[in-house]
Design a protein around this motif. Structure first.
Motif, PDB file in Angstrom:
ATOM      1  N   ASP A   1       9.029  -2.951 -16.837  1.00  0.00           N
ATOM      2  CA  ASP A   1       9.867  -3.225 -14.850  1.00  0.00           C
ATOM      3  C   ASP A   1       8.287  -2.902 -14.223  1.00  0.00           C
ATOM      4  O   ASP A   1       8.260  -1.560 -13.907  1.00  0.00           O
ATOM      5  N   PHE A   2       8.510  -3.104 -12.886  1.00  0.00           N
ATOM      6  CA  PHE A   2       7.277  -2.899 -11.769  1.00  0.00           C
ATOM      7  C   PHE A   2       7.787  -3.961 -10.822  1.00  0.00           C
ATOM      8  O   PHE A   2       8.144  -4.856 -10.782  1.00  0.00           O
ATOM      9  N   VAL A   3       6.561  -3.239 -10.016  1.00  0.00           N
ATOM     10  CA  VAL A   3       6.783  -4.345  -8.355  1.00  0.00           C
ATOM     11  C   VAL A   3       5.208  -4.557  -8.308  1.00  0.00           C
ATOM     12  O   VAL A   3       4.075  -4.185  -8.289  1.00  0.00           O
ATOM     13  N   ILE A   4       4.575  -5.585  -7.944  1.00  0.00           N
ATOM     14  CA  ILE A   4       3.526  -6.626  -8.257  1.00  0.00           C
ATOM     15  C   ILE A   4       3.265  -6.669  -6.556  1.00  0.00           C
ATOM     16  O   ILE A   4       4.129  -7.112  -6.269  1.00  0.00           O
ATOM     17  N   PHE A   5       1.805  -6.341  -6.380  1.00  0.00           N
ATOM     18  CA  PHE A   5       1.248  -7.146  -5.174  1.00  0.00           C
ATOM     19  C   PHE A   5       0.123  -7.366  -5.348  1.00  0.00           C
ATOM     20  O   PHE A   5      -0.913  -7.231  -5.619  1.00  0.00           O
ATOM     21  N   ASP A   6      -0.218  -8.439  -4.704  1.00  0.00           N
ATOM     22  CA  ASP A   6      -1.381  -9.419  -4.689  1.00  0.00           C
ATOM     23  C   ASP A   6      -1.756  -9.346  -3.329  1.00  0.00           C
ATOM     24  O   ASP A   6      -1.492  -9.828  -2.006  1.00  0.00           O
ATOM     25  N   LEU A   7      -2.659  -8.371  -3.169  1.00  0.00           N
ATOM     26  CA  LEU A   7      -2.683  -7.922  -1.469  1.00  0.00           C
ATOM     27  C   LEU A   7      -4.324  -9.264  -1.596  1.00  0.00           C
ATOM     28  O   LEU A   7      -5.711  -8.364  -1.975  1.00  0.00           O
ATOM     29  N   GLY A   8      -4.245 -10.141  -0.487  1.00  0.00           N
ATOM     30  CA  GLY A   8      -4.857 -10.749  -0.018  1.00  0.00           C
ATOM     31  C   GLY A   8      -5.368 -10.002   1.262  1.00  0.00           C
ATOM     32  O   GLY A   8      -5.374  -9.507   2.181  1.00  0.00           O
ATOM     33  N   GLY A   9      -6.266 -11.456   1.352  1.00  0.00           N
ATOM     34  CA  GLY A   9      -7.198 -10.803   3.305  1.00  0.00           C
ATOM     35  C   GLY A   9      -5.935 -11.462   3.971  1.00  0.00           C
ATOM     36  O   GLY A   9      -6.083 -10.739   4.854  1.00  0.00           O
TER      37      GLY A   9
ATOM     38  N   ILE B   1       6.998  -4.008   5.323  1.00  0.00           N
ATOM     39  CA  ILE B   1       8.667  -4.377   4.398  1.00  0.00           C
ATOM     40  C   ILE B   1       8.827  -3.731   4.055  1.00  0.00           C
ATOM     41  O   ILE B   1      10.493  -3.968   3.129  1.00  0.00           O
ATOM     42  N   SER B   2       9.974  -2.648   4.996  1.00  0.00           N
ATOM     43  CA  SER B   2      11.266  -2.627   4.662  1.00  0.00           C
ATOM     44  C   SER B   2      11.820  -3.385   4.894  1.00  0.00           C
ATOM     45  O   SER B   2      13.511  -3.470   5.140  1.00  0.00           O
ATOM     46  N   GLU B   3      12.115  -5.107   5.493  1.00  0.00           N
ATOM     47  CA  GLU B   3      12.459  -5.588   5.639  1.00  0.00           C
ATOM     48  C   GLU B   3      13.304  -6.384   4.392  1.00  0.00           C
ATOM     49  O   GLU B   3      14.166  -6.957   4.291  1.00  0.00           O
TER      50      GLU B   3
ATOM     51  N   LEU C   1      13.365  -3.861  -2.631  1.00  0.00           N
ATOM     52  CA  LEU C   1      11.935  -2.553  -2.969  1.00  0.00           C
ATOM     53  C   LEU C   1      12.369  -0.854  -2.767  1.00  0.00           C
ATOM     54  O   LEU C   1      11.475  -0.663  -3.228  1.00  0.00           O
ATOM     55  N   LYS C   2      13.732  -1.190  -1.776  1.00  0.00           N
ATOM     56  CA  LYS C   2      13.571   0.417  -1.140  1.00  0.00           C
ATOM     57  C   LYS C   2      13.885   1.316  -1.949  1.00  0.00           C
ATOM     58  O   LYS C   2      15.227   0.881  -2.956  1.00  0.00           O
ATOM     59  N   ASN C   3      13.093   2.063  -2.656  1.00  0.00           N
ATOM     60  CA  ASN C   3      14.138   3.128  -4.126  1.00  0.00           C
ATOM     61  C   ASN C   3      13.834   2.640  -5.078  1.00  0.00           C
ATOM     62  O   ASN C   3      14.669   3.380  -6.025  1.00  0.00           O
ATOM     63  N   ALA C   4      12.969   1.713  -5.646  1.00  0.00           N
ATOM     64  CA  ALA C   4      12.540   1.313  -6.663  1.00  0.00           C
ATOM     65  C   ALA C   4      12.578   2.350  -8.363  1.00  0.00           C
ATOM     66  O   ALA C   4      13.631   1.806  -9.101  1.00  0.00           O
ATOM     67  N   LYS C   5      11.468   2.861  -7.196  1.00  0.00           N
ATOM     68  CA  LYS C   5      10.815   3.942  -8.740  1.00  0.00           C
ATOM     69  C   LYS C   5      10.496   3.474  -9.496  1.00  0.00           C
ATOM     70  O   LYS C   5      10.638   4.437 -10.535  1.00  0.00           O
ATOM     71  N   ILE C   6       9.714   2.556  -9.904  1.00  0.00           N
ATOM     72  CA  ILE C   6       8.596   2.167 -10.999  1.00  0.00           C
ATOM     73  C   ILE C   6       7.859   1.698 -10.381  1.00  0.00           C
ATOM     74  O   ILE C   6       7.213   2.219  -8.949  1.00  0.00           O
ATOM     75  N   PRO C   7       6.704   1.906 -11.737  1.00  0.00           N
ATOM     76  CA  PRO C   7       5.013   1.632 -11.454  1.00  0.00           C
ATOM     77  C   PRO C   7       5.173   0.056 -10.231  1.00  0.00           C
ATOM     78  O   PRO C   7       5.539  -0.671 -10.498  1.00  0.00           O
ATOM     79  N   LEU C   8       3.789   0.235  -9.533  1.00  0.00           N
ATOM     80  CA  LEU C   8       3.497  -0.210  -8.438  1.00  0.00           C
ATOM     81  C   LEU C   8       1.939  -1.097  -9.636  1.00  0.00           C
ATOM     82  O   LEU C   8       1.163   0.144  -9.788  1.00  0.00           O
ATOM     83  N   LEU C   9       2.399  -2.274  -9.425  1.00  0.00           N
ATOM     84  CA  LEU C   9       1.375  -3.067 -10.079  1.00  0.00           C
ATOM     85  C   LEU C   9      -0.088  -3.943  -9.094  1.00  0.00           C
ATOM     86  O   LEU C   9       1.151  -4.754  -8.728  1.00  0.00           O
ATOM     87  N   GLY C  10      -1.183  -3.892  -8.976  1.00  0.00           N
ATOM     88  CA  GLY C  10      -1.854  -4.233  -7.657  1.00  0.00           C
ATOM     89  C   GLY C  10      -2.673  -4.458  -8.391  1.00  0.00           C
ATOM     90  O   GLY C  10      -3.129  -5.168  -9.238  1.00  0.00           O
TER      91      GLY C  10
ATOM     92  N   LEU D   1       3.651   0.214   0.861  1.00  0.00           N
ATOM     93  CA  LEU D   1       3.991   0.642  -0.708  1.00  0.00           C
ATOM     94  C   LEU D   1       4.653   1.518  -1.280  1.00  0.00           C
ATOM     95  O   LEU D   1       5.635   1.864  -1.636  1.00  0.00           O
ATOM     96  N   PHE D   2       3.933   2.387  -2.215  1.00  0.00           N
ATOM     97  CA  PHE D   2       4.228   3.691  -2.358  1.00  0.00           C
ATOM     98  C   PHE D   2       5.339   4.548  -2.009  1.00  0.00           C
ATOM     99  O   PHE D   2       5.612   4.454  -2.775  1.00  0.00           O
ATOM    100  N   ASN D   3       5.414   4.406  -0.902  1.00  0.00           N
ATOM    101  CA  ASN D   3       6.304   5.488  -0.043  1.00  0.00           C
ATOM    102  C   ASN D   3       7.382   4.839  -0.165  1.00  0.00           C
ATOM    103  O   ASN D   3       8.124   5.350  -0.815  1.00  0.00           O
ATOM    104  N   TYR D   4       8.191   3.139  -0.147  1.00  0.00           N
ATOM    105  CA  TYR D   4       8.928   2.544  -0.093  1.00  0.00           C
ATOM    106  C   TYR D   4       9.810   2.342  -1.206  1.00  0.00           C
ATOM    107  O   TYR D   4      11.010   2.620  -1.539  1.00  0.00           O
ATOM    108  N   VAL D   5       8.689   1.913  -2.262  1.00  0.00           N
ATOM    109  CA  VAL D   5       9.383   2.095  -3.672  1.00  0.00           C
ATOM    110  C   VAL D   5       9.752   3.273  -4.404  1.00  0.00           C
ATOM    111  O   VAL D   5      10.419   3.062  -5.139  1.00  0.00           O
TER     112      VAL D   5
END
Length: 511
Positions: free
Chosen positions: A129-137, A189-191, A195-204, A276-280
């Protein structure tokens, strides 16, 4: 054998990899290259790729096509992401790529980009269980994963390059510009309430995440340079963000671990991560070294070699066996036999060592790969095996667990005090882990000794444990000579007593 190349044309960088798949189904990365082309640079006024950016991309793609030909690649799969997807002249650029390089470039959707990124992660990181973010340009793909499956995904129209280009008007971001940028990131992000308060790791995944890991490792003098599966807690991330925000560009370029070519856009990238840290409501970020291009590979490999399923069920054993498939058939049979014996002894001796299931899996990996160092040099294969094990593509275990596996291999081959002291990766292990490692290494050593002759003679082992003694009964074919095996096992009786504080009595039972 086949060789297949993959190209990931992003908004900031273009990445090129070549995989080789053997006749046994084992695979390995044999070449990779990255070129910073900034395809989305200055495109946002007219929402069109500029001539300069397209020229940079075409030069890079042409060189990759040439490299594929030089390395006898059988086929190339090339995809483009947000910059081409969002540009008014994206289709024209695709046609130009085909005309000038012969390459068929596919512009994928944000959803497909997220799916491929997920495949690159789920087959190389052992989280459920985690949230993936693929942060591009030009965009950030965000995916919520539950029980190793995609639950929700979206493509956020914010990226490190576009945010910097949109909000930074001078050489540096002013406080007012920074706050405007933060406001837009928060709103975007808030849209997505899932994602809100999922309390699981971010995976970047992506360059920003990798640079975060590099900067943190340099500060800690981390003994392993591997970025994949590296973890950065929130408080250390904030320290890094504060540092990059406090320095002008010229000084940011000198921050150890931060790529100079990313120094001008790192603040925007890390600010997206912070929000993302804060919202998740996450406590940590896990950095993935595998992303879209690996996802392209696993999508292909799953279709062609795994019956159509691109998600590997047990990534640890699969990755260990993938390393083994490059060995001879005789070596492979021996390694799997040792792993089976070691696992049997682990279960029977549980009252002695009291190790958990995670350490059981570490022992399995160490047993499978215990002889890997022989590829370099037979006489010092324990030391070479330790290095190779730590640096192999083993997925589904942490850096500490991978160091623990290497420690088992070294100990099982009779680690000397000098080698123990110089065990670089041992810095990741605490005293309790080392003591446990010494116990499990005895299990591995005995399992190896039980196949000293490489004949797979032992059909069964049974254990009886009491306060002062351990009785081990070993069954073998009565017509076979087991003198070599018996001598090898008897040499370990003294070491067994040292670790487990019990006498080991061995009965050889022919049947």
């Amino acid at each position: 054998m086949e060789r297949i190349a993959f190209i990931d044309l992003g908004s900031n960088s273009v990445r090129f990899v070549i995989y080789e798949i053997s006749d046994t189904g084992s695979y390995r990365l044999i070449y990779q290259e990255k070129d910073s082309i900034r395809l989305s640079e200055n495109m946002w006024g007219r929402h069109a790729l500029t001539e300069e950016a397209m020229a940079r991309a075409l030069r890079s793609l042409q060189s990759f096509v040439h490299m594929a030909e030089a390395m006898d690649v059988d086929s190339i799969k090339a995809v483009a992401t947000a910059a081409v997807r969002l540009a008014n002249n994206g289709n024209d650029f695709i046609e130009r790529v085909k005309a000038e390089t012969g390459l068929i470039l596919e512009c994928i959707s944000g959803e497909e980009e997220a799916r491929l990124g997920f495949l690159g992660v789920i087959n190389t990181i052992g989280l459920n269980d985690f949230v993936i973010f693929d942060l591009g340009g030009a965009s950030t793909e965000v995916t919520l994963v539950k029980n190793r499956n995609i639950k929700y995904s979206t493509s956020l129209p914010i990226g490190a390059l576009t945010l910097t280009g949109t909000y930074q008007k001078g050489d540096e971001l002013t406080d007012k510009e920074y706050q405007k940028m933060v406001k837009v990131i928060k709103a975007t992000i808030s849209e997505h309430s899932w994602l809100k308060n999922a309390k699981i790791p971010l995976l970047g995944i992506g360059g920003t995440a990798r640079n975060i890991a590099k900067m943190d490792q340099r500060k800690l003098s981390y003994p392993i340079t591997k970025l994949h599966n590296y973890e950065v807690p929130y408080h250390r991330f904030i320290e890094l963000l504060d540092e990059v925000k406090s320095k002008p560009l010229a000084q940011r370029k000198k921050i150890s671990g931060l790529s100079s070519e990313r120094a001008d856009i790192i603040i925007a990238g890390m600010t997206i991560v912070q929000e993302l840290f804060n919202y998740v409501n996450s406590k940590t970020i896990v950095v993935g070294g595998s992303g879209l291009r690996e996802g392209l590979f696993y999508d292909y490999y799953g279709t062609q070699y795994l019956g159509g399923n691109p998600i590997i069920p047990d990534i640890l054993i699969h990755s260990a066996e993938n390393v083994l498939l490059g060995m001879t058939k005789h070596e492979l049979v021996h390694a799997k036999y040792i792993a089976k014996l070691a696992d049997t002894l682990f279960i029977q001796w549980k009252p002695l060592h009291k190790a958990d299931i995670n350490l059981r899996r570490c022992l399995q990996v160490a047993a499978l790969l215990h002889d890997i160092g022989k590829r370099v040099n037979y006489y010092s294969h324990a030391r070479h095996g330790c290095y190779m094990l730590v640096n192999s593509n083993l997925y589904g275990i942490s850096h500490v667990e991978q160091a623990f596996c290497a420690f088992l291999v070294m100990n099982s081959h009779g680690l000397t005090p000098k080698e123990y002291k110089n065990f670089l990766y041992g810095k990741l292990l605490d005293d309790e882990q080392r003591l446990m490692g010494q116990k499990l290494a005895i299990i591995l050593a005995i399992a190896e000794a039980l196949d000293e002759s490489h004949e797979q003679l032992i059909s069964e082992v049974r254990t009886k444990i009491n306060t002062d003694d351990v009785y081990l009964t070993i069954m073998y074919p009565k017509e076979r000579d087991i003198s070599v095996t018996e001598a090898a096992v008897n040499k370990l009786v003294k070491a067994f007593k040292k670790e487990f504080k019990r006498h080991l009595h061995i009965e050889w039972f022919p049947r």
